[in-house]
Write a protein that holds these residues in place. Structure first.
Motif, PDB file in Angstrom:
ATOM      1  N   LEU A 263      64.805   6.219  93.377  1.00 13.89           N
ATOM      2  CA  LEU A 263      65.290   7.603  93.389  1.00 13.89           C
ATOM      3  C   LEU A 263      65.878   7.969  92.040  1.00 13.89           C
ATOM      4  N   GLY A 264      65.385   9.072  91.482  1.00 12.40           N
ATOM      5  CA  GLY A 264      65.945   9.617  90.252  1.00 12.40           C
ATOM      6  C   GLY A 264      66.480  11.023  90.500  1.00 12.40           C
ATOM      7  N   ARG A 265      67.258  11.524  89.540  1.00 13.44           N
ATOM      8  CA  ARG A 265      67.859  12.852  89.709  1.00 13.44           C
ATOM      9  C   ARG A 265      67.662  13.680  88.439  1.00 13.44           C
ATOM     10  N   PHE A 266      67.802  15.009  88.606  1.00  9.12           N
ATOM     11  CA  PHE A 266      67.764  15.910  87.449  1.00  9.12           C
ATOM     12  C   PHE A 266      68.805  16.992  87.647  1.00  9.12           C
ATOM     13  N   GLU A 267      69.096  17.762  86.581  1.00  6.24           N
ATOM     14  CA  GLU A 267      70.157  18.763  86.646  1.00  6.24           C
ATOM     15  C   GLU A 267      69.836  19.878  87.639  1.00  6.24           C
ATOM     16  N   GLU A 268      70.852  20.329  88.334  1.00  7.14           N
ATOM     17  CA  GLU A 268      70.662  21.377  89.342  1.00  7.14           C
ATOM     18  C   GLU A 268      70.215  22.702  88.721  1.00  7.14           C
ATOM     19  N   ARG A 269      70.488  22.888  87.435  1.00  3.92           N
ATOM     20  CA  ARG A 269      70.118  24.163  86.795  1.00  3.92           C
ATOM     21  C   ARG A 269      68.603  24.390  86.836  1.00  3.92           C
ATOM     22  N   PHE A 270      67.848  23.301  86.914  1.00  5.17           N
ATOM     23  CA  PHE A 270      66.389  23.461  86.949  1.00  5.17           C
ATOM     24  C   PHE A 270      65.899  24.034  88.272  1.00  5.17           C
ATOM     25  N   SER A 281      54.884  20.071  87.862  1.00  2.46           N
ATOM     26  CA  SER A 281      55.260  19.217  86.735  1.00  2.46           C
ATOM     27  C   SER A 281      55.466  17.779  87.179  1.00  2.46           C
ATOM     28  N   MET A 282      56.148  17.595  88.305  1.00  2.00           N
ATOM     29  CA  MET A 282      56.452  16.237  88.776  1.00  2.00           C
ATOM     30  C   MET A 282      55.211  15.529  89.300  1.00  2.00           C
ATOM     31  N   LYS A 322      64.791  10.387  81.937  1.00  2.04           N
ATOM     32  CA  LYS A 322      64.677  10.831  80.545  1.00  2.04           C
ATOM     33  C   LYS A 322      63.337  11.501  80.297  1.00  2.04           C
ATOM     34  N   VAL A 323      62.282  10.999  80.956  1.00  2.00           N
ATOM     35  CA  VAL A 323      60.938  11.565  80.770  1.00  2.00           C
ATOM     36  C   VAL A 323      60.806  12.918  81.459  1.00  2.00           C
ATOM     37  N   ILE A 324      61.392  13.064  82.662  1.00  2.00           N
ATOM     38  CA  ILE A 324      61.185  14.290  83.427  1.00  2.00           C
ATOM     39  C   ILE A 324      62.014  15.454  82.884  1.00  2.00           C
ATOM     40  N   ARG A 325      63.130  15.142  82.227  1.00  2.00           N
ATOM     41  CA  ARG A 325      64.019  16.208  81.770  1.00  2.00           C
ATOM     42  C   ARG A 325      63.323  17.184  80.819  1.00  2.00           C
ATOM     43  N   PRO A 326      62.624  16.739  79.775  1.00  4.30           N
ATOM     44  CA  PRO A 326      61.939  17.723  78.906  1.00  4.30           C
ATOM     45  C   PRO A 326      60.808  18.460  79.610  1.00  4.30           C
ATOM     46  N   ARG A 327      60.170  17.822  80.584  1.00  5.59           N
ATOM     47  CA  ARG A 327      59.123  18.515  81.354  1.00  5.59           C
ATOM     48  C   ARG A 327      59.716  19.703  82.103  1.00  5.59           C
ATOM     49  N   ALA A 329      62.567  21.121  81.446  1.00  4.24           N
ATOM     50  CA  ALA A 329      63.109  22.070  80.471  1.00  4.24           C
ATOM     51  C   ALA A 329      62.011  23.000  79.967  1.00  4.24           C
ATOM     52  N   ASP A 330      60.806  22.453  79.763  1.00  2.64           N
ATOM     53  CA  ASP A 330      59.678  23.298  79.353  1.00  2.64           C
ATOM     54  C   ASP A 330      59.375  24.345  80.427  1.00  2.64           C
ATOM     55  N   ALA A 331      59.361  23.895  81.701  1.00  2.00           N
ATOM     56  CA  ALA A 331      59.081  24.835  82.792  1.00  2.00           C
ATOM     57  C   ALA A 331      60.131  25.937  82.835  1.00  2.00           C
ATOM     58  N   ALA A 332      61.402  25.579  82.643  1.00  2.00           N
ATOM     59  CA  ALA A 332      62.469  26.579  82.651  1.00  2.00           C
ATOM     60  C   ALA A 332      62.304  27.549  81.482  1.00  2.00           C
ATOM     61  N   PHE A 333      61.921  27.013  80.317  1.00  2.00           N
ATOM     62  CA  PHE A 333      61.711  27.872  79.146  1.00  2.00           C
ATOM     63  C   PHE A 333      60.550  28.841  79.376  1.00  2.00           C
ATOM     64  N   PHE A 334      59.453  28.315  79.917  1.00  2.00           N
ATOM     65  CA  PHE A 334      58.301  29.182  80.192  1.00  2.00           C
ATOM     66  C   PHE A 334      58.681  30.291  81.163  1.00  2.00           C
ATOM     67  N   TYR A 335      59.446  29.929  82.194  1.00  2.00           N
ATOM     68  CA  TYR A 335      59.829  30.899  83.224  1.00  2.00           C
ATOM     69  C   TYR A 335      60.688  32.008  82.619  1.00  2.00           C
ATOM     70  N   ASP A 336      61.659  31.625  81.793  1.00  2.00           N
ATOM     71  CA  ASP A 336      62.534  32.627  81.160  1.00  2.00           C
ATOM     72  C   ASP A 336      61.754  33.508  80.187  1.00  2.00           C
ATOM     73  N   THR A 337      60.861  32.901  79.436  1.00  2.00           N
ATOM     74  CA  THR A 337      60.091  33.658  78.443  1.00  2.00           C
ATOM     75  C   THR A 337      59.122  34.629  79.108  1.00  2.00           C
ATOM     76  N   ASP A 338      58.419  34.162  80.140  1.00  2.00           N
ATOM     77  CA  ASP A 338      57.412  34.995  80.812  1.00  2.00           C
ATOM     78  C   ASP A 338      58.027  36.239  81.434  1.00  2.00           C
ATOM     79  N   ARG A 339      59.244  36.122  81.948  1.00  2.00           N
ATOM     80  CA  ARG A 339      59.852  37.252  82.657  1.00  2.00           C
ATOM     81  C   ARG A 339      60.271  38.374  81.714  1.00  2.00           C
ATOM     82  N   LYS A 340      60.248  38.114  80.408  1.00  2.00           N
ATOM     83  CA  LYS A 340      60.623  39.158  79.450  1.00  2.00           C
ATOM     84  C   LYS A 340      59.511  40.190  79.265  1.00  2.00           C
TER      85      LYS A 340
END
Length: 693
Positions: A263-270, A281-282, A322-327, A329-340
Motif C-alpha cells: 500500500l502506497g499513499r499520495f497527497e489528498e490535494r490530487f 495515470s495509475m 516517489k514515481v507516482i507523485r510527478p504523474r 502532479a502532471d494530471a493536476a497541471f493539465f486539469y488546471d490549464t485546460d479549464r482556463k
C-alpha cells in the motif's frame, strides 16, 4: 503401454505482459493439436506461464503411437500368375518392393475381380522421437506479430530464449529447440533464486519452483494470489475497497513471478483532479490498483504489486510513491490549464486536423455531427438546440492537454470541462456518452442528447466513407465502421427509438457536398442491417429466423429486432413447420403464375367448404392481428396466426388450386395470396422450412 508425464519449459527474457496469457494458451493448444494429429493418447494438458517462462505439462502421455494396420493393393490375380501358375514379373516386382515373398500376399475379391493384397501393421513411432518436432511446431504456431533474433543466432522467437526443459518421465528428451539444448534445469526468481533448479520429474515442476525458486508458475493461482492480496491490503491497511480491473489484474499477473501487494499513499490535494484521470495515470503507466471508500469515493492511496519479497518493504513503497507523485502532479497541471480555455473556444482549432482527406477536417465533421444530432433530436422528441450544442462541442476536448496525454479520457474530460464552462448538464453528459457503446457489452447512452450525438457521429462516418466508396473490406476497417454499425443498432434497439435507417442515412448524406457515390444510403442501410446477423447468432437465434425477417427488409432496427424475437418464438410452436411448408407451397404456386396475384377474393365463387373455412379464418385473423402488427406486437400476432394451421391443411387436402376454370383458379390464387400477405406482415416464414417441400 507406459504413460509417463511430459514437461516442456521455454525460459526467456521477460515476455510481453499483455500477450502472456494468449501465448500460454496457444502453446498448450498447439501441443494438443500435434498429439491429436499423431494419434498419441494423453491425459490432462496443463499450461504454466510467468514473465520468464512458458511451460506445458502433458499428463499420462502414451510412449508410442498406436500400431496402424495398412493394406496395399497389388496386381490382379489373372495378371499375377502365368498359365503354369508361376509368379509373373509384375507380382515379383510388387513383392520385392515390399520385401516379402509372393506367398505372403492375400487375395481380395472385388466387383472387378480378384486382386492380390498385402496386409500388414505399421509400427507406431516412439513418442520421445516425435516430441521435439511437436514442440517446435507448437512454438512456431504461437500468435507472435513480430519475432526477434538475438546475438548472431538465426533462431526467432518473441523474446531471447535462455534455457529449455524437455522431460519425459524422468528422462531428458535429447534435442535442440530455438538454439537451446534440452536439459532438466530450470531457473528460479531473477533476484531470489537466479541459479539453476533441477526438475526430477514433470510432477515436481510447481513444487520445486514454489519451495525453492520463489516462483508461482501457474497463471491462475498467481492471479488469485494477487486479487486476494490486493483486496486484503485495501481492507486491512487502507480501510477501503480495492477496485480491481480484470484486464489490469491479468497484466500485473503477467509481470510478477512472486507477487507481493504493498500500500502506497499520495497527497489528498490530487483528489481535486477527476478520478478518471488519476485512475488512468495509475493503471496505464504504473499498473497500480486504486482504492475507494464506502461511498465509492477515491481515497488518497494505491496498491502496487512488487515482484520481490523485500527485507525493507517501506523502501519499495517509498520508491513507488516517489514515481507516482510527478504523474499525478502532471494530471493536476493539465486539469488546471485546460479549464482556463472554454471548450467552445477550441472549436476553430479543429480545422487543421484532417478527419479524412476526402471528407474534410475534424471541424467539418463536428459541424455535420451538430446538424445531424439536431435532426435526430427532433425525430425522438428531444431538444434539438441542446443536441446541436453537444455536437458542436463533441470533439473539442481532443485538443486539451489531459486528453492528449491520456487518450482514453476523450469524452470523459469533455464532460468535466463542459460542466466547468457552465454548459447544460445534458450537453455535458452527451460529451462522454457520444462514445458509448465502446465495446461488446458496454452500456449505451442513457440520455436522449447523448444518444443523438452518438448516432450522429457513427452515421456521419458510415455514410461519408461509403459515400466515397471506402467501405470496410475483409479484415481492413481503419475507421471501425463495423463497430459503428453495431453501435447504431444497439442504441436504437436498447433505447427503443423508432427511427428508420433510410431516413437517418438520408439526413446524414445531405450534410455532405463531396460524396462520389450517387446513392450511399442503401449500401449503408444494408451494411448496418447485416450487422444484426452476428448479434442474433450470439443469442442463439437460428440463421433462418434472421433471413426470414431480412427478406422483408424492415429498415427500422427496433422493428427488425421485434420481428426476429417474434419469429424465433414462433418456430418453437408445433404448428410452425406446417405453416412454413404451406407458405413455401403458396410461394412456389404464385411464382409459377407470375408472382403476386392482384384482385379481391369473391366468396360467391367458392365450391369447396375448405375454401370458405380458410376465407372466414383469414377474415377473423386479419381483424385480430392487424392492430397487433400496427403497434409492433409481432409475437402476439404470430401466436394468433398459428391457429390457421388446421384450415390451411384442410384447404390443400380438399381444394384443387389450379382448376381448369380460369375464374375459379384466379379466385383460389387470390385467396392464397391473401394468406401469404398476412404472414409477410412479419417475415417470409416460408424460409423457416427445415424439411423437404
Amino acid at each position: 503401454m507406459a504413460t509417463p508425464d511430459f514437461l516442456v519449459e521455454v525460459g526467456t527474457e521477460e515476455l510481453p505482459p499483455k500477450a502472456l496469457k494468449t501465448l500460454s494458451e496457444s502453446f498448450g493448444e498447439g501441443l494438443r493439436s500435434a498429439l491429436a494429429d499423431a494419434g498419441i493418447e494423453y491425459g490432462e494438458i496443463e499450461t504454466f506461464a510467468t514473465p520468464r517462462r512458458l511451460a506445458v505439462r502433458v499428463n499420462k502421455l502414451a510412449d508410442a503411437q498406436p500400431d496402424t494396420p495398412f493394406e496395399k493393393k497389388g496386381p490382379a490375380v489373372k495378371a499375377a500368375f502365368d498359365d503354369q501358375g508361376n509368379p509373373t514379373r509384375a507380382l515379383e516386382g510388387f513383392a520385392r518392393n515390399l520385401g516379402i515373398q509372393p506367398d505372403e500376399l492375400d487375395t481380395m475379391e472385388t466387383d472387378k475381380g480378384a486382386w492380390l493384397v498385402y496386409r500388414g501393421v505399421e509400427k507406431g513411432r516412439p513418442t520421445a522421437e516425435l516430441l521435439p518436432g511437436m514442440v517446435e511446431q507448437a512454438l512456431n504456431g504461437l500468435p507472435i506479430p513480430k519475432r526477434m533474433r538475438w546475438g548472431s543466432r538465426r533462431e526467432e522467437f518473441v523474446r531471447p530464449v535462455h534455457w529449455l526443459i524437455m522431460l519425459y518421465g524422468s528422462k531428458e528428451v535429447p534435442c535442440t529447440v530455438l538454439g537451446c539444448e534440452a536439459e532438466q534445469a530450470t531457473r528460479g526468481h531473477r533476484f531470489h533464486h537466479p541459479g539453476e533448479l533441477i526438475i526430477s520429474t514433470p510432477a515436481d515442476y510447481e513444487l520445486v519452483l514454489r519451495q525453492h525458486g520463489w516462483v508461482e508458475p501457474d497463471f491462475a493461482t498467481r492471479r488469485e494470489t494477487i486479487r486476494s492480496g490486493v483486496t486484503r491490503v485495501a481492507e486491512e491497511q487502507a480501510k477501503g475497497s480495492a477496485v480491481i480491473n480484470p484486464d489490469l489484474l491479468d497484466e500485473v499477473t503477467a509481470l510478477c513471478e512472486w507477487p507481493v501487494p504493498l500500500l502506497g499513499r499520495f497527497e489528498e490535494r490530487f483528489l481535486d483532479v477527476p478520478p478518471e484521470a488519476l485512475v488512468s495515470s495509475m493503471e496505464e503507466h504504473q499498473k497500480y490498483f486504486h482504492v475507494v471508500d464506502a461511498n465509492n469515493t477515491m481515497m488518497p492511496c494505491f496498491i502496487t504489486v512488487a515482484n520481490i519479497a523485500s527485507h525493507d518493504p517501506s523502501a519499495v513503497i517509498a520508491g513507488n510513491e516517489k514515481v507516482i507523485r510527478p504523474r499525478l502532479a502532471d494530471a493536476a497541471f493539465f486539469y488546471d490549464t485546460d479549464r482556463k480555455t472554454p471548450l467552445i473556444d477550441r472549436l476553430d482549432d479543429l480545422k487543421p486536423i484532417v478527419f479524412q482527406q476526402d471528407l474534410g477536417s475534424l471541424h467539418d465533421k463536428t459541424l455535420r455531427i451538430a446538424s445531424l444530432a439536431g435532426r435526430i433530436a427532433e425525430g425522438i422528441g428531444a431538444d434539438p438546440d441542446k443536441a446541436r450544442r453537444a455536437g458542436t462541442l463533441s470533439k473539442t476536448d481532443l485538443l486539451t492537454e489531459m486528453v492528449q496525454e491520456f487518450d482514453d479520457l476523450q469524452g470523459v474530460m469533455g464532460e468535466y470541462y463542459a460542466r466547468h464552462d457552465g454548459e447544460d448538464e445534458s450537453v455535458a453528459r452527451a460529451l462522454s456518452e457520444q462514445y458509448l457503446p465502446g465495446f461488446a457489452g458496454d452500456r449505451v447512452p442513457q440520455t436522449d442528447i447523448g444518444a443523438c450525438v452518438a448516432l450522429a457521429d457513427r452515421l456521419d462516418s458510415l455514410v461519408g466513407l461509403f459515400g466515397i466508396n471506402q467501405p470496410p473490406s475483409g479484415t481492413r476497417d481503419p475507421y471501425a465502421l463495423r463497430r459503428a454499425a453495431l453501435g447504431v443498432i444497439r442504441i436504437l434497439v436498447e433505447r427503443e427509438l423508432t427511427l428508420d435507417l433510410e431516413e437517418l442515412a438520408g439526413w446524414a448524406a445531405r450534410e455532405f457536398n463531396s460524396l462520389t457515390v450517387n446513392d450511399p444510403v442503401n449500401p449503408v442501410v444494408d451494411y448496418i442491417l447485416e450487422r444484426f446477423r452476428a448479434s442474433f447468432e450470439d443469442q442463439g437465434v437460428p440463421a433462418e429466423v434472421f433471413l426470414a425477417v431480412q427478406a422483408r427488409r424492415p429498415t427500422q432496427p427496433l422493428d427488425f429486432h421485434r420481428r426476429v424475437l417474434a419469429v424465433n418464438n414462433f418456430i418453437a410452436l408445433p404448428e410452425a413447420q406446417a405453416l412454413a411448408a404451406a407458405n413455401k407451397r403458396v410461394s412456389n404456386i404464385l411464382e409459377k403464375q407470375g408472382g403476386t396475384r392482384a384482385g379481391n377474393v369473391d366468396p360467391e365463387r367458392f365450391q369447396e367448404e375448405a375454401e370458405r373455412a380458410l376465407y372466414e379464418a383469414l377474415q377473423s385473423q386479419e381483424e385480430q392481428v392487424e392492430p397487433l402488427f400496427a403497434r409492433g406486437d409481432y409475437d402476439a400476432g404470430l401466436q394468433s396466426l398459428a391457429q390457421l394451421r388446421e384450415v390451411v391443411d384442410r384447404f390443400f387436402n380438399d381444394v384443387m388450386v389450379m382448376a381448369d376454370d380460369d375464374s375459379l383458379r384466379a379466385n383460389r390464387l387470390a385467396l392464397l395470396e391473401r394468406l401469404r400477405q398476412l404472414f409477410l406482415r412479419v417475415a417470409d416464414i416460408s424460409l423457416l422450412q427445415t424439411g423437404s417441400d
